[in-house]
Design an enzyme around this catalytic site. Structure first.
Site, PDB file in Angstrom:
ATOM      1  N   ASP A  91      64.353  -5.039  74.488  1.00 47.13           N
ATOM      2  CA  ASP A  91      65.280  -4.606  75.247  1.00 47.13           C
ATOM      3  C   ASP A  91      64.057  -4.826  76.790  1.00 47.13           C
ATOM      4  O   ASP A  91      63.910  -5.155  78.003  1.00 47.13           O
ATOM      5  CB  ASP A  91      65.994  -3.557  75.343  1.00 47.13           C
ATOM      6  CG  ASP A  91      67.556  -4.067  75.647  1.00 47.13           C
ATOM      7  OD1 ASP A  91      67.793  -5.145  74.280  1.00 47.13           O
ATOM      8  OD2 ASP A  91      68.714  -3.447  75.565  1.00 47.13           O
ATOM      9  N   LYS A 149      55.491   4.457  63.450  1.00 49.93           N
ATOM     10  CA  LYS A 149      55.225   5.949  64.473  1.00 49.93           C
ATOM     11  C   LYS A 149      54.508   6.867  63.271  1.00 49.93           C
ATOM     12  O   LYS A 149      55.026   7.716  62.499  1.00 49.93           O
ATOM     13  CB  LYS A 149      56.719   6.753  64.240  1.00 49.93           C
ATOM     14  CG  LYS A 149      56.061   7.838  65.281  1.00 49.93           C
ATOM     15  CD  LYS A 149      55.884   7.540  65.978  1.00 49.93           C
ATOM     16  CE  LYS A 149      55.472   9.113  67.412  1.00 49.93           C
ATOM     17  NZ  LYS A 149      54.519   9.153  68.802  1.00 49.93           N
ATOM     18  N   ASP A 185      55.061   4.854  70.855  1.00 46.80           N
ATOM     19  CA  ASP A 185      55.422   5.109  72.248  1.00 46.80           C
ATOM     20  C   ASP A 185      53.884   3.933  72.916  1.00 46.80           C
ATOM     21  O   ASP A 185      54.363   4.019  74.274  1.00 46.80           O
ATOM     22  CB  ASP A 185      55.193   5.791  72.824  1.00 46.80           C
ATOM     23  CG  ASP A 185      53.923   6.997  71.540  1.00 46.80           C
ATOM     24  OD1 ASP A 185      53.546   6.413  70.912  1.00 46.80           O
ATOM     25  OD2 ASP A 185      53.643   8.139  71.460  1.00 46.80           O
ATOM     26  N   ASP A 216      64.839  -3.442  68.372  1.00 51.59           N
ATOM     27  CA  ASP A 216      66.056  -2.996  69.576  1.00 51.59           C
ATOM     28  C   ASP A 216      65.526  -2.496  71.019  1.00 51.59           C
ATOM     29  O   ASP A 216      65.805  -2.982  71.895  1.00 51.59           O
ATOM     30  CB  ASP A 216      66.702  -1.999  68.958  1.00 51.59           C
ATOM     31  CG  ASP A 216      68.441  -2.119  69.313  1.00 51.59           C
ATOM     32  OD1 ASP A 216      68.699  -2.962  69.460  1.00 51.59           O
ATOM     33  OD2 ASP A 216      68.242  -1.425  69.792  1.00 51.59           O
ATOM     34  N   TYR A 239      69.607   2.013  61.197  1.00 49.83           N
ATOM     35  CA  TYR A 239      70.748   1.229  61.167  1.00 49.83           C
ATOM     36  C   TYR A 239      71.567   1.538  59.869  1.00 49.83           C
ATOM     37  O   TYR A 239      72.920   1.329  60.401  1.00 49.83           O
ATOM     38  CB  TYR A 239      70.671  -0.268  61.127  1.00 49.83           C
ATOM     39  CG  TYR A 239      70.512  -0.207  63.066  1.00 49.83           C
ATOM     40  CD1 TYR A 239      69.398   0.756  63.468  1.00 49.83           C
ATOM     41  CD2 TYR A 239      71.181  -1.413  63.832  1.00 49.83           C
ATOM     42  CE1 TYR A 239      69.515  -0.211  65.109  1.00 49.83           C
ATOM     43  CE2 TYR A 239      70.922  -1.225  65.119  1.00 49.83           C
ATOM     44  CZ  TYR A 239      69.622  -0.562  65.889  1.00 49.83           C
ATOM     45  OH  TYR A 239      69.588  -1.347  67.151  1.00 49.83           O
TER      46      TYR A 239
HETATM   47  C1  IPM Z   1      71.348  -6.176  69.587  1.00 50.99           C
HETATM   48  C2  IPM Z   1      72.471  -5.473  69.572  1.00 50.99           C
HETATM   49  C3  IPM Z   1      73.172  -4.898  68.240  1.00 50.99           C
HETATM   50  C4  IPM Z   1      71.572  -3.596  67.848  1.00 50.99           C
HETATM   51  C5  IPM Z   1      74.011  -3.672  68.338  1.00 50.99           C
HETATM   52  C6  IPM Z   1      75.294  -4.331  69.252  1.00 50.99           C
HETATM   53  C7  IPM Z   1      74.494  -2.807  67.242  1.00 50.99           C
HETATM   54  O1  IPM Z   1      71.734  -3.988  70.547  1.00 50.99           O
HETATM   55  O2  IPM Z   1      71.347  -7.752  68.313  1.00 50.99           O
HETATM   56  O3  IPM Z   1      70.186  -5.966  69.495  1.00 50.99           O
HETATM   57  O4  IPM Z   1      71.344  -2.286  67.980  1.00 50.99           O
HETATM   58  O5  IPM Z   1      70.677  -4.288  67.134  1.00 50.99           O
HETATM   59 MN    MN Z   2      69.764  -4.492  71.484  1.00 51.19          MN
END
Ligand code: IPM
Ligand code: MN
Length: 357
Positions: A249, A189, A221, A245, A142
């Protein structure tokens, strides 16, 4: 107690969900006799429009002067569809994380018994899941060197970590696991990436300081698979920025909705609490977004930033009650179940908190 909280509602559904979180916090303030002072500041697309900067200096000043920060969401499709845009809302979030030194992002994944049927995953697989990701938040790909070469035909992003960055993140993971089931998984990884090998080496060298913690090392993975196959075998997982990240999700599917997942971003001097979801532009202004991730983030704030455990517990209990009573937004409503509005959720929780002794 006097609590000075900066509010960065941001874009999309950010303002709507944050409003409900504030409503709930004010109810807690009333019940437990805390004076909460809210200070509002701009970030994201809204700040670009006003100040040409997604994280203006004035906003930063408000953040560092506050005891903690409540954050909504950031992002606007206008920028997503324009890869050439030089200033982007997400840069605000990254700049803020970096400038406030919020290096550890704590993202719990849990299930609510009343929602167990809402997950697309089998009940028996997800039952009892209670895990926490500690995602590194201010380094890695990042923040690494990036750019274009060959007249723009080649692009690169680089992932860099140093031992200190890994150590301070891993320390949070070890400490958290000591308060929990004493299991730590380092997700990397290391079979391919040099940065991952440094993660492994660093975490291995720390094991002796936490002899009670059972540490495992797993490739990202494989974790992506095991996470939805046997989620209840995990306790604390530490990982680098991008892996964290993606995996968080994925983990949100376990609880049934991304709209439920809170997070805490912690540094040495500052703390910020935010839902893991984005700005959900399609729902903006419709009063349909699920405010629970924002509300549960506020609960994490009471616990982690202010050490007010009873207040945090009160919010969590009220949320459980609301879900049991079917007070849910449309992301969770299935088979003709009634979908409540964003503000209904906050109203219900506020009344619930104030009606109990
Ligand atoms: C999160 C979001 C952010 C990230 C984005 C919006 C930059 O997806 O907080 O997980 O990737 O960290
Ligand atoms: Mn995110």
């Amino acid at each position: 107690m006097e609590l000075k909280i900066a509010v960065l509602a941001g874009d999309g559904i950010g303002p709507e969900i944050t409003k409900e979180a504030i409503k709930v916090c004010n109810a807690i303030g009333k019940k437990y006799n805390h004076k909460i002072i809210w200070t509002y500041a701009s970030t994201g697309a809204i700040a670009i429009e006003k100040y040409n900067d997604p994280y203006p200096d004035d906003t930063h000043k408000i953040c560092i002067e506050a005891d903690s920060i409540l954050f909504g969401a950031i992002g606007d499709p206008k920028y997503d569809n324009d890869p050439s845009a030089k200033i982007r809302p997400e840069q605000g979030l990254l700049k803020m994380r970096k400038k406030l030194g919020l290096f550890a992002n704590i993202r719990p994944t849990f299930t609510f018994s009343s929602l167990i049927d809402k997950s697309p995953l089998k009940k028996e697989r997800i039952n009892g899941t209670d895990l926490v990701f500690v995602r590194e938040l201010t380094s890695g790909i990042y923040f690494g060197d990036r750019g274009r070469k060959d007249n723009g035909d080649t692009a690169y992003d680089t992932c860099t970590y140093n031992r200190e960055e890994i150590k301070r993140l891993a320390k949070k993971g070890f400490e958290l696991s000591m308060k929990r089931r004493k299991k730590l998984c380092c997700v990397d990884k290391a079979n391919v990436l040099e940065s991952s090998r440094l993660w492994r080496e660093t975490v291995q060298s720390m094991e002796k300081d936490y002899p009670e913690v059972e540490v495992s090392y797993e490739f990202v993975d494989a974790v992506a698979m095991r996470l939805i196959q046997w989620p209840n075998t995990y306790d604390v997982l530490i990982t680098e920025n991008l892996f964290g990240d993606i995996l968080t999700d994925e983990a949100s599917v376990i609880s049934g909705s991304m709209g439920l997942m809170p997070s805490a971003s912690i540094g040495n001097n500052n703390s910020l609490f935010e839902p893991i979801h984005g700005s959900f532009p399609q729902a903006t202004g419709k009063n349909i977004a699920n405010p629970l991730a924002a509300i549960l983030s506020a609960a994490m704030m009471f616990e982690m930033a202010f050490n007010l455990k009873e207040e945090a517990e009160c919010i969590k209990k009220s949320v459980e009650k609301s879900l049991e009573k079917g007070i849910i937004t449309e992301d969770l409503a299935q088979n003709n179940e009634k979908a409540f509005k964003t503000n209904d959720i906050g109203d219900f929780l506020k009344n619930q908190i104030l009606s109990e002794n």
